[in-house]
Design a protein around this motif. Structure first.
Motif, PDB file in Angstrom:
ATOM      1  N   GLY A 102       0.203  -0.597   9.965  1.00 51.63           N
ATOM      2  CA  GLY A 102       1.224  -1.641  10.067  1.00 51.63           C
ATOM      3  C   GLY A 102       0.745  -2.842  10.853  1.00 51.63           C
ATOM      4  O   GLY A 102       0.973  -3.992  10.438  1.00 51.63           O
ATOM      5  N   GLN A 126      -2.229  -4.787   8.850  1.00 56.44           N
ATOM      6  CA  GLN A 126      -1.855  -5.512   7.636  1.00 56.44           C
ATOM      7  C   GLN A 126      -0.808  -6.597   7.871  1.00 56.44           C
ATOM      8  O   GLN A 126      -0.842  -7.644   7.233  1.00 56.44           O
ATOM      9  CB  GLN A 126      -1.337  -4.519   6.594  1.00 56.44           C
ATOM     10  CG  GLN A 126      -2.408  -3.565   6.101  1.00 56.44           C
ATOM     11  CD  GLN A 126      -1.866  -2.580   5.087  1.00 56.44           C
ATOM     12  OE1 GLN A 126      -1.154  -2.960   4.162  1.00 56.44           O
ATOM     13  NE2 GLN A 126      -2.176  -1.306   5.241  1.00 56.44           N
ATOM     14  N   PHE A 127       0.116  -6.355   8.814  1.00 59.32           N
ATOM     15  CA  PHE A 127       1.242  -7.281   8.941  1.00 59.32           C
ATOM     16  C   PHE A 127       1.433  -7.819  10.361  1.00 59.32           C
ATOM     17  O   PHE A 127       2.479  -8.375  10.679  1.00 59.32           O
ATOM     18  CB  PHE A 127       2.530  -6.584   8.478  1.00 59.32           C
ATOM     19  CG  PHE A 127       2.446  -6.074   7.077  1.00 59.32           C
ATOM     20  CD1 PHE A 127       2.544  -6.952   5.996  1.00 59.32           C
ATOM     21  CD2 PHE A 127       2.223  -4.731   6.815  1.00 59.32           C
ATOM     22  CE1 PHE A 127       2.446  -6.488   4.700  1.00 59.32           C
ATOM     23  CE2 PHE A 127       2.130  -4.259   5.513  1.00 59.32           C
ATOM     24  CZ  PHE A 127       2.231  -5.141   4.451  1.00 59.32           C
ATOM     25  N   LEU A 165       6.167  -5.435  12.135  1.00 57.75           N
ATOM     26  CA  LEU A 165       6.822  -4.132  12.029  1.00 57.75           C
ATOM     27  C   LEU A 165       7.210  -3.529  13.378  1.00 57.75           C
ATOM     28  O   LEU A 165       7.634  -2.371  13.436  1.00 57.75           O
ATOM     29  CB  LEU A 165       5.925  -3.157  11.263  1.00 57.75           C
ATOM     30  CG  LEU A 165       5.570  -3.562   9.831  1.00 57.75           C
ATOM     31  CD1 LEU A 165       4.837  -2.442   9.119  1.00 57.75           C
ATOM     32  CD2 LEU A 165       6.813  -3.957   9.052  1.00 57.75           C
ATOM     33  N   ILE A 183      10.114  -7.909   5.650  1.00 59.03           N
ATOM     34  CA  ILE A 183       9.760  -6.481   5.622  1.00 59.03           C
ATOM     35  C   ILE A 183      10.248  -5.834   4.333  1.00 59.03           C
ATOM     36  O   ILE A 183       9.552  -5.030   3.712  1.00 59.03           O
ATOM     37  CB  ILE A 183      10.359  -5.760   6.845  1.00 59.03           C
ATOM     38  CG1 ILE A 183       9.740  -6.302   8.142  1.00 59.03           C
ATOM     39  CG2 ILE A 183      10.131  -4.249   6.744  1.00 59.03           C
ATOM     40  CD1 ILE A 183      10.383  -5.742   9.396  1.00 59.03           C
ATOM     41  N   SER A 239       4.817  -3.708   2.894  1.00 57.88           N
ATOM     42  CA  SER A 239       5.330  -3.603   4.261  1.00 57.88           C
ATOM     43  C   SER A 239       6.543  -2.674   4.301  1.00 57.88           C
ATOM     44  O   SER A 239       6.750  -1.936   5.270  1.00 57.88           O
ATOM     45  CB  SER A 239       5.710  -4.991   4.802  1.00 57.88           C
ATOM     46  OG  SER A 239       6.816  -5.526   4.098  1.00 57.88           O
ATOM     47  N   SER A 290       6.908   0.679   6.486  1.00 53.87           N
ATOM     48  CA  SER A 290       8.109   0.806   7.319  1.00 53.87           C
ATOM     49  C   SER A 290       8.801   2.142   7.087  1.00 53.87           C
ATOM     50  O   SER A 290       9.272   2.788   8.024  1.00 53.87           O
ATOM     51  CB  SER A 290       9.087  -0.333   7.022  1.00 53.87           C
ATOM     52  OG  SER A 290       8.515  -1.579   7.320  1.00 53.87           O
TER      53      SER A 290
END
Length: 446
Positions: free
Chosen positions: A64, A67-68, A72, A212, A218, A222
């Motif tokens: 998480g 990548q983002f 998150l 998200i 994502s 999550s």
């Protein structure tokens, strides 16, 4: 003829206390000193918190963050809120009904249903134990270069460790766990300082972002974070170990115990939130910032941390935290195994026999995979263990929410309307997300 339920709403009376060898063994001061009472109840929450920072959670947090970025963090925050509510219900069940969740299931459901629930629970504990073994084995290889096969065998030692400390007293087990959590905390504090995250981006990440849900990948990660929020064995464990406290078994005493146990649980799970968030923050501040957005493997994360941060200590602290996490979770997992077997079957084994059985069930597949497939095989085995835990989760949460919402069983301590609705809503969300995650994982979707 149907067997009449007892006056307190159970099919059968509970004849044996949970974890009888340490039941009511930790004294609680009778005077009204708040801090002394809070200290007396401090401990069970820490044992529960380790389940939320085990090696099985690392992969989703690393992926998480890589990548983002920090986006998150809000998911981890919401997950922690869910955990606080459910663990509160678990401790309340143990205090009010003087049963752990396994005993409650045995005393409520018909024998066949209880037997099925026991089998499912044993499988999930073995799967959880498998994840902890893998984490410890990977850490031993990273720290000392120990081959994975030997690492698997070394993890048997903790069976002897927990047995020794339990005979010394339950406070000793809690002290060992607290020391390991402190080790993890120190390691990740060093990592956060070294990675120099963007402070305002971290704060922004705690606020839920519509992106998200819009981004399918994502959203999938999550679900992985939310789906692994509550370890099934933690609910059985918490409802049992809270009964190690020697509080008055009266309505007033139980009310006091629920109050202080909830404070302990909430503070401990807040610490777990910090550590889980720290893993994601470090991943965001290093891998995402450097463009390594595909990092999702613990071994790959360790390899990249050193060149990115420019310090060999970063790799050492990362591996040390992983080892502490694996050993901590294993200690509580094997303890949960004893609680589940004794609770569902109403029989007692010698603790060393019970823990050795649990460990062997997990060691055999870990040993086979480590010999044949090596590192990559253990990573796949880690994923499989999380799928098994996802399947079992609903079979632990639903009875818990049902029991604590039953006025016949809980009396004046029954869940109020707001808590009852919140608990069922959380249950539905977690169960649906776990089913969705399971469905996509089995289809090979990411």
């Amino acid at each position: 003829m149907q067997k009449k339920k007892s006056s307190i709403g159970w099919r059968n009376e509970n004849k044996h206390p949970s974890l009888s060898e340490v039941f009511s063994s930790v004294s609680v001061p009778k005077q009204k000193g708040i801090w002394k009472k809070l200290f007396a109840f401090t401990g069970p929450g820490l044992l529960i918190a380790v389940g939320y920072m085990d090696p099985g959670n690392w992969a989703t947090d690393i992926a998480g963050g890589a990548q983002f970025g920090y986006m998150l963090l809000s998911v981890i925050f919401i997950s922690n809120f869910f955990a606080i509510i459910l663990q509160h219900l678990a401790l309340k069940l143990g205090i009010v009904c003087e049963r752990d969740l396994a005993q409650a299931c045995r005393d409520h459901y018909p024998p066949l249903i209880s037997f099925i629930l026991w089998i499912l629970c044993e499988i999930s504990i073995a799967a959880c134990d498998l994840a902890e073994i893998i984490g410890s084995v990977l850490a031993l290889k990273l720290l000392f270069g120990i081959p994975m096969t030997w690492g698997v065998l070394i993890t048997v030692i903790d069976v002897l460790i927990i047995l020794f400390f339990q005979y010394k007293g339950f406070r000793y087990i809690e002290s060992v766990v607290a020391a390991l959590i402190f080790t993890i905390l120190v390691c990740f504090s060093f990592e956060i300082i070294s990675s120099q995250p963007e402070f305002f981006s971290v704060l922004k990440g705690i606020v839920p972002n519509p992106e998200i849900i819009k981004d399918s990948h994502s959203f999938y990660i999550s679900i992985g974070i939310l789906g692994a929020t509550v370890m099934p064995h933690n609910l059985y464990l918490h409802s049992s170990i809270i009964q190690t406290r020697d509080y008055p078994r009266t309505p007033e005493g139980k009310k006091m115990a629920i109050k202080y146990a909830t404070i302990d649980s909430t503070l401990s799970l807040s610490l777990a939130f910090f550590i889980n968030a720290a893993i994601l923050i470090i991943s965001a501040a290093t891998f995402h910032k450097a463009g390594y957005t595909e990092v999702a493997d613990i071994m790959d994360a360790h390899k990249l941390l050193i060149p990115i941060l420019g310090s060999s200590l970063s790799g050492v602290f990362f591996a040390l935290a992983l080892l502490a996490s694996g050993q901590n979770s294993t200690l509580t997992g094997t303890l949960a195994g004893q609680i589940v077997m004794e609770g569902f079957l109403n029989i007692k084994f010698k603790p060393w026999i019970r823990r050795l059985i649990t460990r062997l069930i997990a060691i055999v597949p870990a040993m086979i995979v480590s010999i044949i497939y090596g590192e990559k095989g253990t990573t796949e085995l880690l994923i499989i263990s999380q799928i098994i835990l996802s399947i079992q989760l609903s079979f632990a949460i639903v009875p818990l929410v049902n029991f604590t919402g039953d006025s016949e069983k809980m009396g004046p301590f029954v869940n109020g309307p707001i808590l009852k609705i919140s608990a069922w809503l959380i249950t539905i969300i977690i169960v649906l997300l776990n089913l969705f995650l399971l469905y996509n994982t089995l289809l090979g979707r990411r």
